[in-house]
Every structure is written in C-alpha cells, then in structure tokens.
Design an enzyme around this catalytic site. Structure first.
Site, short mmCIF file in Angstrom:
data_model
loop_
_atom_site.label_atom_id
_atom_site.label_comp_id
_atom_site.label_asym_id
_atom_site.label_seq_id
_atom_site.Cartn_x
_atom_site.Cartn_y
_atom_site.Cartn_z
N CYS A 381 0.84 -1.20 0.00
CA CYS A 381 0.00 0.00 0.00
C CYS A 381 0.88 1.25 0.00
O CYS A 381 1.42 1.61 -1.04
CB CYS A 381 -0.98 -0.04 1.17
SG CYS A 381 -2.39 1.04 0.89
N HIS A 507 -3.43 -4.76 0.37
CA HIS A 507 -2.71 -5.34 1.52
C HIS A 507 -2.75 -6.87 1.43
O HIS A 507 -3.67 -7.50 1.99
CB HIS A 507 -3.38 -4.91 2.82
CG HIS A 507 -3.17 -3.48 3.17
ND1 HIS A 507 -2.09 -3.03 3.91
CD2 HIS A 507 -3.88 -2.38 2.84
CE1 HIS A 507 -2.16 -1.72 4.04
NE2 HIS A 507 -3.23 -1.29 3.40
N GLU A 509 -1.09 -8.96 3.01
CA GLU A 509 -0.84 -9.61 4.31
C GLU A 509 -2.12 -10.11 4.98
O GLU A 509 -2.09 -11.06 5.76
CB GLU A 509 -0.08 -8.67 5.26
CG GLU A 509 -0.81 -7.42 5.74
CD GLU A 509 -0.66 -6.21 4.81
OE1 GLU A 509 -0.37 -6.41 3.61
OE2 GLU A 509 -0.85 -5.08 5.29
N1 GLN Z 1 -1.73 6.77 3.13
C1 GLN Z 1 -1.88 6.06 1.92
C2 GLN Z 1 -3.26 6.23 1.31
O1 GLN Z 1 -4.19 6.58 2.00
C3 GLN Z 1 -1.56 4.58 2.11
C4 GLN Z 1 -2.55 3.86 2.98
C5 GLN Z 1 -2.04 2.53 3.46
O2 GLN Z 1 -0.86 2.24 3.41
N2 GLN Z 1 -2.91 1.71 3.98
O3 GLN Z 1 -3.44 6.01 0.14
#
Ligand code: GLN
Length: 561
Positions: A381, A507, A509
């Site tokens: 992400c 994500h 994970e």
């Molecule tokens: N801050 C980033 C976004 O909102 C990444 C979010 C995250 O890593 N879950 O896009």
C-alpha cells in the site's frame, strides 16, 4: 441449533484471549465442526479505523471492507475463514444503532435503557453473525477484563443468552492469568479466584477456566482453581506462554478442551485431525537457516501495528524452510542518518502501509537502497506508493516527485487523491476499503507469483497512482503488472531491471494463512533466499578471506546455511 462459546477475560489484559478464541476455533474445525468468531469491543469508537496504532495496533480489514480489531486477523489465520463486518461489534456501533432506531420512532416513545435496549442490540449482533454464517458454533470474545465498567452491558447480554438459547447451547470460558511472584518463586491463583467471583456476581458461571501463566502450572494449582472456582478438574485448562503462537491449538487440544467442549455442547464431530497443523508446528520448531527481513515503518517500537505483515512473513518462511528474523527499522531514524548499519545484513526489505508525512522520507530512502542494491523489496500500500515516488525522483533527478498526501503542491503528483475522495469530511470508513478484483499482466513477476490472471485483494487507502505518470515511469522500466479490470487503477507495480521490487496498492498480508502463505510473500521470500545466496557468492569472489596459511577458507565457514 447454533451453539455459542463465550470468552471473557480476567485479572489482566494482553494475555492472548484473541489467540485463545482463534485456537479454540481451530480445534473445533479439526473435528469437522463449522465455526465462526466474533469480537465484542466495549470501547466507544464505532470502529478501530480511526484509532492510533499506538493504542490499538493494526487495523485489520475484512473482505467486505470493515476496519476491525486485530484479533479478527488471529481468527481468520487460525481458523482459515473469511469474516465480515458482523464479526466486530463495538459499544459505539451498538449505541449508534439504538439511537438511530429511537430517532426513527421504532421504540414508540418508550424509555430507552441499557437493559433491555442496549443488551437486546448486542444479542441481535450475536445472532446476526450466527445466522449469516450458518456455523455450528459461534465463538464470541469480549474485549477487556471483567470489572471494566464499559464491558458490563456485554457481559449482561452474554448472561441473558444462556436462558435465551438454553444452557445446553452455551459454554462460557474465562481466560485468566496466574502471576508469578519472583521472591517466593510461585504462581498465584488468588486473582483468578477473585475474577471468577466477580464474573459470578454478574451471573455468569464459567464452564471452563483457561489459566494463562508464564511458568509451568503445578497440579495443586489446578486443583485449587477447580475447588475455589467451582468447576470440574478437567475444566481448568493450563495454558503456559509459548514462543510459537500457532502451537496454542495443540496445547489446548492436549489439555482436553476440545473434547470437553464437544461433550458439554453435545456437538457432533469427527475425531480431531490436527495432523497438518502438527506437521506445521514441527517445521516451525526445526532449526532452519535465517532470513533477515527489515520492516521499515514509523510504529516499529510497537510490533502489533504490523501484526499481519509479520505473520505473513512467518507463513512464507515456513513454506521455504526459513526462520524469519524481523529487523524493525524506524523510518524516522533513517532520515537522521541512523539505523543504516542494519541494511547490510538484510535479505529483504518491506515498507508496510501507513498514513501521514512523518517518517515518509526515511521510507523513500529505504526503497532507494533496495533499488540501487538490488535487494528484494515488497511495498504494501504506502510501500507501493513510496516505491513509485522514489523511482520518479530517480528519473527526474530531483526530490520533487511526491504524493499529494505529503506535499499538496508538488509539481510531480505521482500519487494523488482518488477522484471520489475529494472534499470528504468524514475520516471514518470512507477510504477505498475491502476486496477488489485486479487483472494481472501475463509475463510479469506478479503474474508468475500468483499463477493466475485475475486476483481479489483487500484495500484500505485514499490515495492512488496518478495515471498521468503511467507513461513516464513505464518508459524507464516500471511495469504496471496489476490493473483494475476497468483499466483505471494501478494495483501492482514492479521494476523490470530488479530481481524483485514489487509494490501492491492492496494489503496482501490480510489474506496470508499459516498453512497457505500469500503468493506475493511467498515470491518475496524466495527472492530473499536467492539474493542471500547470490550475495554470499559475490562476497566470496570479491573478498575471499584466507587463513594464516594463505589458503581460502572453506565455503561452509563463509556461508552459514
Ligand atoms: N496513506 C496512503 C493512502 O491513503 C496509504 C494507505 C495505506 O498504506 N494503507 O493512500
């Protein structure tokens, strides 16, 4: 008829009640019984999505896009099930629902009270999870410990459940802790006795007591707990702290808890088959070569903030016969020139998810190190966004490229706000959340890892790769290997001229399981093994150390594996 197992906590928090609930799920599943799990969180927040990782650890995201307590991660991993929004209920949600009903006039002018309105709503949430999952057994864990004021309505609802669904269909487990007194070198059962007394004062008489302890529990302590807490001997289950999280189901099974529950609830199940699970534990215990992975984040002093990432690494480690050692690297330190000594010894680098500007430059520096030194890199992400920003900076030769999250006026907004996120005032539950499909481009490393061309992964983000920069980065060797089926959103990016530098906007994970590592973590682990071997081979050629006779040292001494 659905059966209910209720877990309450006593004495202290943080004794692994969530893992215990998850482990009970696994030992029942091993008997062919279908299980689902629910967490009741007595805090007032509507969900953990807006809570600080310092206070709450990781926010776990379900398929249907709920931002939930990290215990749901344990439930999903241990039981190997996908849960939903209904599996996490907070006081905030319960009150919001009751107040909405009151405003609509559903209560026809009645006085709204904790009993029965709040307790009825809690019970409705418990029944809802039972109905939607059609499970034989619903395991319900209440957060916090007995004695917490905010937990009382939940415990009252659990008490009522016994007469609502019948005593034969409910099983209450109290998870307590036996403190160890260093001076007298003994464990103490008194806090457990008090805690059970408190619970009984509320009207809940536990069917079983799981006694957690950091030391072996002598039989006389078991006898004492049984006597003072008025439960059968076999209802007192010793649970001594283990280094291996996934060994807890075996521990509980060995102590007879599975059979005791099945008998008490009159459940139809086959004899327990935990052979796969036991084989996995044997592999975890076996001494293996080390894979040293750096996790670069800003909450690294609190490992719970990256719980699913750490677990996913361990799952992939088991598959590839590696003991994973995580080096927790503070991205803020890297900005101050500290912590870099760790990097030489790393076999791979992960930049996990995150929000906000603090520590971001350190993460970009870590991505640069990975790119320049050809160290395997997995960006999750934010880690994917960081990788793209770093590559853009490398191309344009300045540090101007950025995400508008960190620099709203950047002239190179490589990462920018998704169109539907502009002008949003509410921060809770308004991100791009939950499962979305993603098309993989054949011939890429991502497609090779998944061995598939359509995948579904969980998201939690507001920002997105800016399509205006697809061409620029692609011309210089960035491959967009995962794209939303409508072609609008970049979901995976990878570098062509790098053995393994991949970032995903989702994500992965959250979907990794101990017995089924996630394909991206699996491929990353393999890349770290290859990198380590290459690296050691190179080192050997460049600076083969010699002993006093001038003979080269045997390879076995150079390569510790
Ligand atoms: N801050 C980033 C976004 O909102 C990444 C979010 C995250 O890593 N879950 O896009």
């Amino acid at each position: 008829m659905t059966k209910f197992i209720f877990l309450t906590g006593g004495v202290v928090s943080s004794v692994g009640k969530g893992v215990t609930a998850a482990a009970i799920g696994r030992i029942l599943k091993a008997r062919g019984i279908t299980v689902t799990v629910q967490k009741l969180d007595p805090y007032i927040n509507v969900d953990p999505g807006t809570m600080s990782p310092y206070q709450h650890g990781e926010v776990y995201v379900t398929e249907d896009g709920a931002e939930t307590d990290l215990d749901l991660g344990h439930y999903e991993r241990f039981v190997d099930i996908n849960l939903s929004q209904a599996s996490n209920v907070t006081t905030g949600q319960v009150y919001a629902e009751v107040i909405a009903k009151e405003r609509r006039g559903d209560y026809l002018g009645g006085t709204i009270q904790v009993i029965p309105h709040i307790t009825n709503e809690i019970k409705r949430c418990i029944h809802l999870v039972a109905e939607t999952n059609e499970a034989d057994v619903v395991i319900v864990e209440v957060g916090g410990t007995v004695g917490d004021i905010e937990g009382l309505p939940f415990l009252e609802a659990l008490r009522q459940m016994r007469s609502d669904v019948g005593p034969n269909n409910t099983f209450y487990i109290h998870v307590t802790f036996l403190p160890y007194i260093g001076a007298s070198r003994e464990l103490k059962t008194k806090p457990t006795q008090h805690s059970v007394r408190e619970l009984r004062g509320i009207g809940i008489h536990p069917n079983a007591i799981i006694a957690r302890a950091d030391h072996d529990i002598p039989q006389e302590h078991i006898d004492k707990i049984a006597l003072f807490c008025d439960v059968e001997h076999r209802a007192v289950i010793p649970a001594v702290t283990s280094d291996i999280l996934y060994s807890i189901p075996l521990q509980l099974e060995e102590a007879g808890l599975g059979n005791f529950i099945v008998e008490s609830l009159d459940l139809l199940g086959s004899p327990p088959d935990l052979s796969d699970w036991s084989a996995m534990i044997a592999e975890i215990k076996r001494p293996k070569p080390l894979a040293r992975i750096g996790i670069v984040g800003k909450y690294v002093e609190l490992h719970d903030a990256y719980m699913s990432v750490r677990e996913a690494l361990h799952h992939a480690g088991v598959r590839h016969h590696r003991d994973v050692e995580v080096a927790w690297i503070h991205s803020g330190d890297l900005e101050k020139g500290k912590g870099w000594e760790e990097f030489e010894a790393l076999d791979g680098i992960i930049v996990p998810g995150g929000f906000g500007y603090r520590g971001i430059e350190g993460k970009i520096m870590a991505a640069r190190w990975a790119r320049e030194n050809k160290v395997p890199y997995l960006g999750l992400c934010l880690g994917m966004q960081v990788m793209c920003i770093e590559f853009a900076r490398h191309i344009v030769g300045t540090d101007e490229p950025n995400s508008t999250e960190f620099d709203s006026k950047t002239v190179y907004p490589i990462i920018s706000l998704m169109p539907d996120q502009h002008g949003l005032a509410d921060m809770g539950g308004t991100m791009r959340l939950g499962i979305y499909p993603c098309q993989l481009i054949p011939g890429t490393k991502a497609a090779e890892a998944y061995k598939s061309d359509l995948i579904h992964e969980r998201h939690r983000h507001r920002w997105e790769y800016n399509n205006a920069y697809r061409g620029l980065l692609a011309e210089h060797g960035m491959v967009f290997s995962g794209i939303s089926p409508d072609g609008r959103l970049i979901e995976i990016a990878e570098l062509a001229e790098h053995p393994f530098m991949i970032g995903s906007q989702f994500h992965p994970e959250f979907k990794s399981r101990p017995n089924e590592p996630h394909p991206l973590f699996d491929a990353f682990m393999l890349a770290t093994i290859n990198y380590k071997q290459e690296n050691q081979r190179e080192k050997q050629i460049v600076d083969t150390p010699s002993d006093t006779n001038g003979r080269p040292k045997p390879v076995s001494e150079l390569i510790q594996e």
